[in-house]
Design a protein around this motif. Structure first.
Motif, PDB file in Angstrom:
ATOM      1  N   PHE A  32      45.040  48.476  54.965  1.00 28.94           N
ATOM      2  CA  PHE A  32      45.762  47.793  54.125  1.00 28.94           C
ATOM      3  C   PHE A  32      45.197  46.692  53.453  1.00 28.94           C
ATOM      4  N   MET A  33      44.199  45.984  54.064  1.00 28.70           N
ATOM      5  CA  MET A  33      43.799  44.898  53.230  1.00 28.70           C
ATOM      6  C   MET A  33      42.664  45.392  52.277  1.00 28.70           C
ATOM      7  N   SER A  34      41.840  46.483  52.759  1.00 23.52           N
ATOM      8  CA  SER A  34      41.087  47.074  51.740  1.00 23.52           C
ATOM      9  C   SER A  34      41.764  47.474  50.515  1.00 23.52           C
ATOM     10  N   LEU A  35      42.737  48.319  50.704  1.00 21.04           N
ATOM     11  CA  LEU A  35      43.523  48.622  49.574  1.00 21.04           C
ATOM     12  C   LEU A  35      44.296  47.671  48.793  1.00 21.04           C
ATOM     13  N   ARG A  36      44.468  46.415  49.223  1.00 17.53           N
ATOM     14  CA  ARG A  36      45.273  45.567  48.647  1.00 17.53           C
ATOM     15  C   ARG A  36      44.014  44.688  47.649  1.00 17.53           C
ATOM     16  N   ILE A  37      42.761  44.671  48.192  1.00 15.21           N
ATOM     17  CA  ILE A  37      41.562  44.034  47.530  1.00 15.21           C
ATOM     18  C   ILE A  37      41.199  45.060  46.289  1.00 15.21           C
ATOM     19  N   MET A  38      41.249  46.323  46.780  1.00 18.04           N
ATOM     20  CA  MET A  38      40.648  47.305  45.646  1.00 18.04           C
ATOM     21  C   MET A  38      41.795  47.514  44.453  1.00 18.04           C
ATOM     22  N   MET A  39      42.819  47.192  44.677  1.00 19.63           N
ATOM     23  CA  MET A  39      43.887  47.544  43.775  1.00 19.63           C
ATOM     24  C   MET A  39      44.083  46.034  42.906  1.00 19.63           C
ATOM     25  N   ARG A  40      44.164  45.077  43.362  1.00 23.24           N
ATOM     26  CA  ARG A  40      44.386  43.840  42.858  1.00 23.24           C
ATOM     27  C   ARG A  40      43.163  43.400  41.783  1.00 23.24           C
ATOM     28  N   ALA A  41      41.927  43.563  42.069  1.00 22.21           N
ATOM     29  CA  ALA A  41      40.917  43.033  41.292  1.00 22.21           C
ATOM     30  C   ALA A  41      41.021  43.698  40.048  1.00 22.21           C
ATOM     31  N   PRO A  42      40.943  45.272  39.916  1.00 23.03           N
ATOM     32  CA  PRO A  42      40.942  45.848  38.554  1.00 23.03           C
ATOM     33  C   PRO A  42      42.175  45.772  37.848  1.00 23.03           C
ATOM     34  N   LEU A  43      43.255  45.666  38.500  1.00 20.88           N
ATOM     35  CA  LEU A  43      44.627  45.512  37.896  1.00 20.88           C
ATOM     36  C   LEU A  43      44.695  44.000  37.128  1.00 20.88           C
ATOM     37  N   LEU A  44      43.897  43.082  37.656  1.00 22.76           N
ATOM     38  CA  LEU A  44      43.868  41.534  37.214  1.00 22.76           C
ATOM     39  C   LEU A  44      43.052  41.770  36.174  1.00 22.76           C
ATOM     40  N   ILE A  45      41.853  42.374  35.840  1.00 20.93           N
ATOM     41  CA  ILE A  45      41.078  42.438  34.939  1.00 20.93           C
ATOM     42  C   ILE A  45      41.667  42.911  33.586  1.00 20.93           C
TER      43      ILE A  45
END
Length: 78
Positions: A32-45
């Motif tokens: 869950f932590m890795s998915l949260r990080i992997m989804m947040r950064a590209p969407l933020l950009i």
């Protein structure tokens, strides 16, 4: 799940249940932590690029020229 009867007698049932549930919980937290990080950064950009075009097109073009390097950096970090 492949313990012999001697191993089952060595460890109490409560200890085996605690160990199995703790292992599964640790695995869930990691995924869950890795998915949260992997989804947040590209969407933020992507969101930042869209908002940059709304605010100022010239500066957004400069930012969009640098965006592929940001994606490569994020991919490398992940």
């Amino acid at each position: 799940q492949s313990f012999s009867f001697a191993n089952f007698n060595l460890f109490p049932t409560s200890s085996l249940i605690t160990r199995m549930t703790n292992d599964i919980t640790q695995l869930q937290n990691t995924v869950f932590m890795s998915l949260r990080i992997m989804m947040r950064a590209p969407l933020l950009i992507i969101g930042c690029l869209i908002m940059a075009f709304v605010v100022d097109v010239k500066l957004a073009l400069i930012l969009s020229a640098v965006a592929p390097f940001l994606f490569l950096f994020l991919f490398w970090v992940m």
